[in-house]
Design a protein around this motif. Structure first.
Motif, PDB file in Angstrom:
ATOM      1  N   ALA A 372       0.921  -1.114   0.000  1.00 26.81           N
ATOM      2  CA  ALA A 372      -0.012  -0.073  -0.118  1.00 26.81           C
ATOM      3  C   ALA A 372       0.754   1.273  -0.197  1.00 26.81           C
ATOM      4  CB  ALA A 372      -0.847   0.054   1.212  1.00 26.81           C
ATOM      5  N   LEU A 373       1.928   1.367   0.901  1.00 28.66           N
ATOM      6  CA  LEU A 373       2.615   2.522   1.035  1.00 28.66           C
ATOM      7  C   LEU A 373       3.584   2.880  -0.179  1.00 28.66           C
ATOM      8  CD1 LEU A 373       3.692   2.768   4.787  1.00 28.66           C
ATOM      9  CD2 LEU A 373       1.535   3.271   3.679  1.00 28.66           C
ATOM     10  N   VAL A 421       0.019   9.122  14.449  1.00 32.93           N
ATOM     11  CA  VAL A 421      -0.055   7.697  14.648  1.00 32.93           C
ATOM     12  C   VAL A 421      -1.455   7.025  13.633  1.00 32.93           C
ATOM     13  CG1 VAL A 421      -0.370   5.914  16.070  1.00 32.93           C
ATOM     14  CG2 VAL A 421       0.978   7.798  16.985  1.00 32.93           C
ATOM     15  N   LEU A 422      -0.916   6.198  12.761  1.00 32.37           N
ATOM     16  CA  LEU A 422      -2.001   5.380  12.352  1.00 32.37           C
ATOM     17  C   LEU A 422      -2.062   4.237  12.902  1.00 32.37           C
ATOM     18  CD1 LEU A 422      -2.682   5.339   8.304  1.00 32.37           C
ATOM     19  CD2 LEU A 422      -2.739   3.408   9.797  1.00 32.37           C
ATOM     20  N   SER A 423      -3.146   3.780  13.340  1.00 28.91           N
ATOM     21  CA  SER A 423      -3.070   2.387  14.320  1.00 28.91           C
ATOM     22  C   SER A 423      -4.452   1.520  13.750  1.00 28.91           C
ATOM     23  CB  SER A 423      -3.654   2.823  15.698  1.00 28.91           C
ATOM     24  OG  SER A 423      -3.574   1.768  16.577  1.00 28.91           O
ATOM     25  N   PRO A 516      -8.749  -4.582   9.744  1.00 31.70           N
ATOM     26  CA  PRO A 516      -7.263  -5.006   9.534  1.00 31.70           C
ATOM     27  C   PRO A 516      -7.137  -4.604   7.998  1.00 31.70           C
ATOM     28  CG  PRO A 516      -8.783  -6.953   9.538  1.00 31.70           C
ATOM     29  CD  PRO A 516      -9.606  -5.936  10.265  1.00 31.70           C
ATOM     30  N   VAL A 517      -6.844  -3.301   7.604  1.00 29.08           N
ATOM     31  CA  VAL A 517      -6.443  -2.991   6.308  1.00 29.08           C
ATOM     32  C   VAL A 517      -5.293  -3.561   5.693  1.00 29.08           C
ATOM     33  CG1 VAL A 517      -8.107  -0.864   6.339  1.00 29.08           C
ATOM     34  CG2 VAL A 517      -5.709  -0.764   6.966  1.00 29.08           C
ATOM     35  N   PHE A 518      -4.224  -3.781   6.441  1.00 25.88           N
ATOM     36  CA  PHE A 518      -3.080  -3.915   5.919  1.00 25.88           C
ATOM     37  C   PHE A 518      -3.247  -5.667   5.658  1.00 25.88           C
ATOM     38  CE2 PHE A 518      -1.303  -0.772   8.766  1.00 25.88           C
ATOM     39  CZ  PHE A 518      -1.417   0.286   7.739  1.00 25.88           C
ATOM     40  N   ARG A 519      -3.544  -6.554   6.548  1.00 28.08           N
ATOM     41  CA  ARG A 519      -3.687  -8.018   6.163  1.00 28.08           C
ATOM     42  C   ARG A 519      -4.654  -8.103   5.160  1.00 28.08           C
ATOM     43  NH1 ARG A 519      -7.829 -11.047   9.725  1.00 28.08           N
ATOM     44  NH2 ARG A 519      -7.003  -9.924  11.254  1.00 28.08           N
ATOM     45  N   ALA A 520      -5.918  -7.444   5.023  1.00 32.99           N
ATOM     46  CA  ALA A 520      -6.848  -7.507   4.072  1.00 32.99           C
ATOM     47  C   ALA A 520      -6.321  -7.119   2.665  1.00 32.99           C
ATOM     48  CB  ALA A 520      -8.064  -6.778   4.371  1.00 32.99           C
ATOM     49  N   TYR A 521      -5.516  -6.110   2.462  1.00 29.00           N
ATOM     50  CA  TYR A 521      -4.882  -5.684   1.290  1.00 29.00           C
ATOM     51  C   TYR A 521      -3.791  -6.762   0.673  1.00 29.00           C
ATOM     52  CZ  TYR A 521      -3.478  -2.425  -2.649  1.00 29.00           C
ATOM     53  OH  TYR A 521      -3.327  -1.828  -3.756  1.00 29.00           O
ATOM     54  N   LEU A 532      -8.466   3.723   1.913  1.00 32.84           N
ATOM     55  CA  LEU A 532      -8.583   4.080   3.322  1.00 32.84           C
ATOM     56  C   LEU A 532      -7.404   4.522   3.952  1.00 32.84           C
ATOM     57  CD1 LEU A 532     -10.971   4.112   5.407  1.00 32.84           C
ATOM     58  CD2 LEU A 532     -10.407   1.707   6.011  1.00 32.84           C
ATOM     59  N   ILE A 533      -6.183   3.962   3.613  1.00 36.56           N
ATOM     60  CA  ILE A 533      -4.893   4.087   4.332  1.00 36.56           C
ATOM     61  C   ILE A 533      -4.537   5.723   3.513  1.00 36.56           C
ATOM     62  CG2 ILE A 533      -2.511   3.568   4.119  1.00 36.56           C
ATOM     63  CD1 ILE A 533      -3.543   0.592   3.931  1.00 36.56           C
ATOM     64  N   SER A 534      -4.762   5.647   2.209  1.00 31.93           N
ATOM     65  CA  SER A 534      -4.399   7.049   1.598  1.00 31.93           C
ATOM     66  C   SER A 534      -5.139   8.316   2.117  1.00 31.93           C
ATOM     67  CB  SER A 534      -4.932   6.808   0.280  1.00 31.93           C
ATOM     68  OG  SER A 534      -4.771   8.114  -0.484  1.00 31.93           O
ATOM     69  N   ALA A 535      -6.600   7.985   2.545  1.00 25.06           N
ATOM     70  CA  ALA A 535      -7.094   8.988   3.086  1.00 25.06           C
ATOM     71  C   ALA A 535      -6.792   9.496   4.654  1.00 25.06           C
ATOM     72  CB  ALA A 535      -8.943   8.802   3.215  1.00 25.06           C
ATOM     73  N   ALA A 536      -6.411   8.479   5.407  1.00 21.20           N
ATOM     74  CA  ALA A 536      -5.976   8.769   6.674  1.00 21.20           C
ATOM     75  C   ALA A 536      -4.469   9.523   6.473  1.00 21.20           C
ATOM     76  CB  ALA A 536      -5.604   7.226   7.391  1.00 21.20           C
TER      77      ALA A 536
END
Length: 641
Positions: A372-373, A421-423, A516-521, A532-536
């Protein structure tokens, strides 16, 4: 961060695991031809074999372990020819794999708790299967004598590569005696693992001290160690080699993940790949030039030297066509080195890293973060929770990180000092649904269509306060699918109205995810996760180091030198060509790219390197804007003061 100083950038790791049944070993070796081929391919370092996994020795020795059909002092001739051309010659010895020693002394083989020998079974011929020696047995002295013999013969050496050094549990008589001395219980799996790690450190310290008696400052690399141990084991090391043959068992995600962990240590670093179509010892297997270039460009972008694995034919002849491919890559690497040497890296996002041995989901979470990053063009590294991450503007905490009191106290102080923090905080009430839906707020949706997007993993129920900014709401299904009631082929459809729960929200410079966005991605590659990660991050880091209007497959890695900011661009797409293998056959063009680059100096020039072509730009309040019509493969854009 300390400046990274390399001794070499264009290394060959020249495997020579040669079984005793092979005849006429080294008969066709021609020292001048050997060295000329490597020099013409722009190689500046070659790791050469003193002893292989078969346990055979390739230099003059009185040991019976000398290869039975070796016709000449091969290692001596290799070193002399390469040194005459100023090519470095680190020396390789296998540690826990030694077939000759295992066959000569079966009592030295590590023992499993069920009494069987560790490693290769008696009638097995499986790929990459060897008998495993016990480093608590007298084998540790046997190997120690072999290392000393190498130092006696070849000092000063350019380095030692000691391979197959993982933590090997054992319940042999020697292992049980050592565990007893260390107050450990052989019946405890946890104690056996602790013993194996301590034993590894014991022999690493012993061999490092032995080498230092002969020659100070020898770069020793203990390969096959868990990378999570690098901080603890840095006292034994002067450099790091990250082994990752992407078409072997590592895959294309391994190097970009783990090099972002290793590079924070400030030690000289190599990214090790292989020229093989598959993995080590794939005789006759040769990768494409773009695929090797991709691996080497990944290493360069992170300030690392390049190491390409090859295996010398038992006759002693190099495969010249392979070195035409390697040479074409290393000529590009050589041209890029002025913009790589001494590189430092901007601090933007620190991702807290979990030891994969302690959490079953760690690798998935790390891969999801990395993908993602990278696709969003952020600059990031992986750092363990007890590492130094406070000087990064944003810290990402995946679901796999244990939220202990000490970490919470550090995070609280970090936020008070303006850190964000993004948690992934999944400690709340679990959702009763295995699949829910994300309903994005309009200003968080990006380019996604305005539908309720399926989220394929279970999250928790998170209620937003009035002052929170909700990025996406949870829409729950009518019911959880079961044998009692289900609807259609897959998950139950969404209700028409959103629930009272948030999928993600922002609260006082802290983004909280209830899913769990990272696992899901990593598992599903669905774009709503990335959005969702981008918006945060857009809210936590409104002025990132670089913004790119271009394709998501374009890797963008920043590095800094005095008076310079370098943008590495990598345009390659690994494709799944078989059920289990990803391949890179061609570099991929990227067109009509727009860049917005943050700088802390007045920019005099922006150029495309290594071609040295000027790029027009505009500068506005600490940022420069420029366009690139077209690029392919690996390019560098350099902003200079």
């Amino acid at each position: 961060m300390t400046t990274i100083a390399h001794r070499s950038f264009r290394q060959i790791h020249l495997d020579f695991h040669t079984g005793p049944a092979i005849p006429a070993v080294g008969d066709l070796f021609d020292a001048e031809q050997f060295a000329d081929t490597l020099a013409a391919s722009k190689v500046d370092s070659v790791t050469l074999f003193a002893k292989c996994h078969h346990g055979h020795i390739y230099h003059e020795t009185k040991s019976p372990a000398r290869h039975p059909s070796l016709s000449r002092p091969l290692l001596e001739e290799q070193i002399a020819a390469l040194r005459a051309r100023n090519i470095r010659t680190p020396i390789y010895l296998s540690v826990q794999c030694d077939e000759f020693a295992a066959n000569s002394h079966p009592e030295w083989i590590a023992v499993n708790p069920d009494g069987t020998h560790a490693g290769r079974k008696p009638l097995s011929n499986e790929f990459f299967s060897w008998q495993i020696l016990d480093m608590a047995s007298p084998y540790v002295d046997y190997l120690g004598d072999q290392i000393v013999e190498v130092l006696e013969k070849f000092c000063p050496v350019d380095g030692l590569f000691l391979d197959m050094c993982w933590d090997q549990p054992s319940v042999s008589i020697w292992a049980k005696e050592r565990m007893k001395a260390w107050n450990l219980d052989p019946e405890s799996a946890e104690d056996r693992a602790d013993y194996a790690r301590r034993l590894s450190h014991h022999y690493m310290e012993r061999y490092a001290a032995s080498v230092a008696k002969w020659q100070k400052g020898v770069p020793i690399w203990f390969n096959s160690r868990p990378l999570i141990r690098l901080r603890e084991e840095a006292r034994f090391l002067q450099h790091i080699e990250v082994e990752a043959l992407p078409t072997g068992q590592w895959g294309y995600a391994y190097l970009p993940m783990h090099i972002r962990y290793a590079k924070t240590l400030g030690l000289p670093l190599f990214g090790m790949t292989g020229r093989f179509h598959k993995s080590w010892a794939d005789f006759g297997g040769l990768r494409t030039t773009p695929s090797l270039l991709y691996d080497c460009a990944q290493a360069l972008a992170h300030g690392a030297g390049c190491s390409i694995g090859d295996q010398l034919h038992p006759s002693g002849r190099l495969d010249k066509p392979a070195y035409e491919v390697i040479g074409s890559v290393y000529r590009h690497v050589e041209k890029c080195e002025p913009w790589v040497k001494g590189a430092k890296f901007p601090k933007e996002i620190a991702v807290l890293y979990c030891d994969p041995a302690t959490h079953v989901l760690a690798d998935l979470a790390h891969e999801g973060v990395m993908r993602a990053l990278t696709q969003l063009h952020y600059q990031f590294v992986f750092i363990p929770p007890d590492g130094q991450w406070e000087d990064y503007p944003v810290v990402v905490i995946p679901e796999t990180i244990e939220r202990c009191d000490a970490l919470e106290a550090r995070l609280s102080a970090y936020r008070e000092n303006e850190g964000s923090v993004l948690s992934e905080d999944l400690r709340g009430e679990p959702s009763p649904f295995s699949c829910t839906y994300l309903r994005f707020k309009a200003d968080a949706r990006g380019k996604l269509p305005a539908i309720d997007h399926a989220f394929y993993e279970q999250g928790v129920r998170l209620e937003a306060a009035k002052s929170d900014e909700v990025l996406a709401e949870i829409v729950e299904p009518y019911f959880e699918r079961s044998w009692r009631h289900f609807c259609s082929h897959a998950q139950t459809p969404a209700k028409l109205d959103a629930s009272a729960y948030a999928a993600a929200l922002v609260r006082n410079k802290q983004a909280v995810f209830a899913v769990p966005v990272f696992r899901a991605y990593a598992k599903h590659a669905n774009l709503p996760c990335r959005q969702l990660i981008s918006a945060a991050l857009a809210r936590l880091l409104p002025e990132p180091c670089i913004q790119v209007d271009g394709p998501s497959y374009l890797d963008t890695v920043l590095a800094d030198q005095p008076g310079r900011r370098i943008v590495h661009l990598l345009s390659f797409i690994p494709q799944k060509r078989t059920a289990t293998m990803e391949m890179v056959e061609e570099a991929v063009p990227a067109r009509n790219l727009r860049f917005d680059l943050k700088v802390d100096f007045s920019v005099r020039r922006i150029s495309l390197q290594p071609e040295d072509l000027d790029i027009p730009f505009t500068a506005i309040e600490g940022r420069v804007h420029f366009l690139l019509d077209w690029m392919e493969g690996h390019q560098m854009i350099v902003a200079e003061a």
